[in-house]
Write a protein that holds these residues in place. Structure first.
Motif, mmCIF file in Angstrom:
data_model
loop_
_atom_site.group_PDB
_atom_site.id
_atom_site.type_symbol
_atom_site.label_atom_id
_atom_site.label_comp_id
_atom_site.label_asym_id
_atom_site.label_seq_id
_atom_site.Cartn_x
_atom_site.Cartn_y
_atom_site.Cartn_z
ATOM 1 N N PRO B 357 0.813 -1.227 0.000
ATOM 2 C CA PRO B 357 0.000 0.000 0.000
ATOM 3 C C PRO B 357 0.840 1.268 0.000
ATOM 4 O O PRO B 357 1.869 1.352 0.655
ATOM 5 N N ARG B 358 0.377 2.262 -0.744
ATOM 6 C CA ARG B 358 1.037 3.578 -0.770
ATOM 7 C C ARG B 358 0.055 4.704 -0.509
ATOM 8 O O ARG B 358 0.434 5.701 0.079
ATOM 9 N N GLY B 385 1.434 1.814 5.989
ATOM 10 C CA GLY B 385 1.962 1.933 4.631
ATOM 11 C C GLY B 385 1.347 3.016 3.771
ATOM 12 O O GLY B 385 1.947 3.422 2.779
ATOM 13 N N VAL B 386 0.130 3.470 4.085
ATOM 14 C CA VAL B 386 -0.479 4.522 3.258
ATOM 15 C C VAL B 386 0.077 5.884 3.670
ATOM 16 O O VAL B 386 -0.105 6.314 4.804
ATOM 17 N N GLU B 387 0.763 6.530 2.744
ATOM 18 C CA GLU B 387 1.446 7.792 3.051
ATOM 19 C C GLU B 387 0.787 8.991 2.376
ATOM 20 O O GLU B 387 1.076 10.130 2.726
ATOM 21 N N THR B 388 -0.040 8.740 1.359
ATOM 22 C CA THR B 388 -0.608 9.872 0.621
ATOM 23 C C THR B 388 -2.092 9.651 0.321
ATOM 24 O O THR B 388 -2.531 8.542 0.042
ATOM 25 N N ASP B 414 1.565 0.320 -4.545
ATOM 26 C CA ASP B 414 2.724 0.610 -5.381
ATOM 27 C C ASP B 414 2.491 0.037 -6.778
ATOM 28 O O ASP B 414 2.053 -1.105 -6.913
#
Lengths: 456, 456
Positions: B357-358, B385-388, B414
């Motif tokens: 995940p991103r 894991g989610v940054e945005t 990703d």
């Protein structure tokens, strides 16, 4: 106030202009790295033409030659080898384990000796196994351990979101489990592999003995086999386990750190290091661990040269020797830096696999002001995947440089798949994704460029 | 002022407490998802027991039954099938292409027909090929195209850091290249596959015809073969190309969206949708595209139920029908929502693969205030894991809901490996990483939970 405001406006404008120039240059770095794929082609050579590179092996020396030749092929790079004394452990010719249930049914285990462990002798070591989950349990049941083979069944917890945390905590059994068990008379140990994979490959890795106790054989088995053995324990059937291993040390010899260097134009005495380690375990090609870090570091020099960049500071790519089972390469690099009074500004290691980039971490001792300077580059890096820069460790081969005031850092790609292949036979070129590997190199090159340009 | 300050302090304290409770709950979601691995086990079933699920195929119907049964197995979920009219394209029995060089040397191409394309007839279509790189070139050379097979050689640019951008721009030749060429009298087309892989697998995907022109055969070839054909063009040797395909439409039929629903306790009429599409191409198991999105959506319900969570709003997991070559499932879901005056608060689709995940993206038309509310959850998500969270699209099956005022969103794992396997024979269960898939589900479950609890 007006003047100050004007000045500020000018400052901001200059800052924006610099950011824009940097952004353009980093885009060029990305284009040349993603477009030409040098690091990926070099990784294929290293993995497929040379293969496993255990410290002291023929292939390790072949890899040194390959590395030196690769640097020499880049116009503008000075190459040298930095010798380091190395111990030479070999796995030998026997490497298996099995269980006899009720004296007859044989269960073969997919098992392998731990690095630096001593062999069982040709006859192997046969004894009743005892299942131990924690060191607390070992202490509690120490009277039962004598004459037995200890099976450490600690699992890397799947609920741990950060696999490196799970590796850190569960790894103690691999690292020190043999002597802890030998203290109470165990004749051998075997661990549940340090793996997050869904397969049955055994994962090796370094262990060490406490010299006060007998050096008993120490192995690892695959996860599916570990589950099978746990079920056998539950069944209550009488069983014996046999470990057959052949690990030993040959005479010491000399390996080398392979160094490629571009001299700085303004501050040649300020050194920036980017590196990975060239040695690997013997079971596979060491593609993620750490062929990836080596070729990414080579790629950093290559890309800067291809764009005609003249670094202000001296930039060194270092392929370190003997990270896996000794650390002689990192030790020698540090000692030489001290001996020669070198000024090491920044050191970056890539040793967490060739996966999609997520961040950089710096040693926990780094001052906040320097960390903030690095973090100010995030807007330049995030288009390429690096979203975080924070405290949390650097790299085994460069960590000592902290003592010289160096800012030490580690490249942090996504870690979810790393322990699937780490130290196992599946750490091969095919399991490295081209785009992920190259994008890692892009972010490394960008950071090295920014540190070179703006200092720290 | 004092009072206000006190109020503010209280507010902040309450906020912190809520954040802490949320953080704990999301950790529990993570533990149950990562620890039990339901989504991964379900993906294995879907891929290995059922397999490819082309719209209208026997396996698609089997997958509907499997999905409905899976929801029914969860205590507390209402299951229903939502019928949708579907067109049934089949690849048929012939699917290959080759080149004859100088009338004799045969070069077989690893090629496959594009989805919804019409077959060549049993004899195949044989003609001289013409190499075209862009539509501008096609227009320029339109006089040369007549009677030929157009080979569109547009490459997904490796320098594009975001593969979805490359797919968007290069995809035009697959989508509309046949009729653009038929307009000038071409008798067939073949494209360089939309692939970022290092292998030679051909990648299919949907195309459509402009009814004003003949419906000529349309295929895709692997990247290595495309390079080979380019080299043949350069050699200047005379050659002919033969396309043999058998695509056609069978009679229309009826498929189903498979819906599992947990009724809301406070606002049962406010609907939150989480979904993926159940259909896939016929060449592989549709593991990333989009088995992953289906099992992640199922996992969201499963995890909330296992933790005894009683949602305020109605949460639906939807396994959409016919995303790949028609979109009938998404269309029907939207039409039914309109017909029934349903209030759809939020819809999330996972259709970008089961990778690490991103982020999440939302439709570009979302108001800033609602986007900011979602972004305020980032500190709760980033440990997983989610940054945005930003603007940039939602999902094909839920996008229409925007017209009802729904905030539509897409899960963004990703993307570096997605187009290696997308629509190719390599999109199989083995290429989905267990931890990456599950961690995606963790973030999806967390976001659904937060939107349910706090509204939008």
């Amino acid at each position: 106030m007006r003047k100050l405001c004007m000045l500020l406006v000018l400052f901001v404008a200059l800052g924006a202009k610099a950011q824009n120039a940097d952004s353009l240059f980093i885009r060029q770095l990305s284009n040349v790295i993603m477009g030409k794929g040098y690091a990926y082609d070099k990784l294929r050579e290293l993995c497929k033409q040379i293969g496993p590179r255990l410290t002291g092996s023929r292939q390790m020396f072949a890899a040194e030659t390959w590395g030196a030749k690769s640097f020499a092929d880049m116009q503008g790079v000075q190459v040298r080898l930095q010798p380091c004394k190395i111990k030479r452990w070999v796995r030998g010719n026997i490497d298996n384990a099995y269980i006899l249930v009720e004296g007859k049914r044989m269960v073969r285990l997919d098992a392998t000796a731990l690095g630096n462990s001593m062999g069982s002798g040709k006859a192997g070591v046969t004894a009743a196994p005892i299942l131990i989950n924690t060191y607390a349990e070992l202490e509690q049941r120490k009277e039962e351990v004598k004459g037995k083979i200890v099976f450490y069944n600690a699992d890397m917890p799947s609920v741990e979101v950060q696999p490196f945390n799970a590796y850190g905590s569960t790894g103690i059994f691999r690292r020190s489990g043999a002597s802890r068990a030998a203290k109470y008379g165990a004749v051998g140990i075997i661990i549940r592999s340090l793996s997050t994979g869904t397969d049955n490959h055994p994962h090796t890795g370094v262990m060490s003995y406490n010299d006060s106790f007998p050096k008993i054989p120490a192995m690892a088995m695959g996860l599916q086999d570990a589950d099978k053995v746990v079920a056998l324990f539950k069944s209550g059937k009488p069983m014996t386990m046999t470990l057959m291993s052949d690990g030993r040390f040959l005479t010491d010899t000399t390996g080398n750190n392979v160094i490629g260097e571009i001299k700085g134009t303004e501050f040649p005495n300020e050194i920036i290091t980017v590196g990975g380690h060239l040695d690997s375990w013997d079971l596979a090609e060491g593609a993620h661990d750490d062929g990836a870090g080596c070729v990414q570091s080579m790629q950093v020099l290559k890309a800067l040269l291809e764009l005609g960049y003249k670094p202000k500071r001296t930039i060194r790519a270092v392929l370190f020797c003997n990270e896996e089972n000794g650390g002689a390469g990192g030790d020698e690099y540090f000692e030489a830096a001290k001996r020669n009074n070198e000024k090491h500004l920044f050191a970056l290691e890539s040793d967490a696999g060739g996966f999609t980039p997520r961040g950089f971490s710096v040693s926990t001792s780094v001052e906040d002001s320097r960390l903030k300077k690095l973090q100010s580059y995030l807007p330049l890096l995030s288009p390429f995947g690096v979203e975080t820069i924070g405290k949390g460790g650097d790299g085994a081969d460069i960590s000592d440089l902290k003592a010289l005031g160096t800012l030490t850092s580690g490249f942090r790609p996504d870690a979810q798949r790393y322990f699937d292949v780490h130290h196992a036979r599946s750490d091969v070129f095919e399991n490295v994704n081209k785009r992920e590997l190259l994008l890692g190199a892009v972010n490394m090159a960008a950071l090295i460029y920014l540190v070179d340009k703006y200092g720290l």
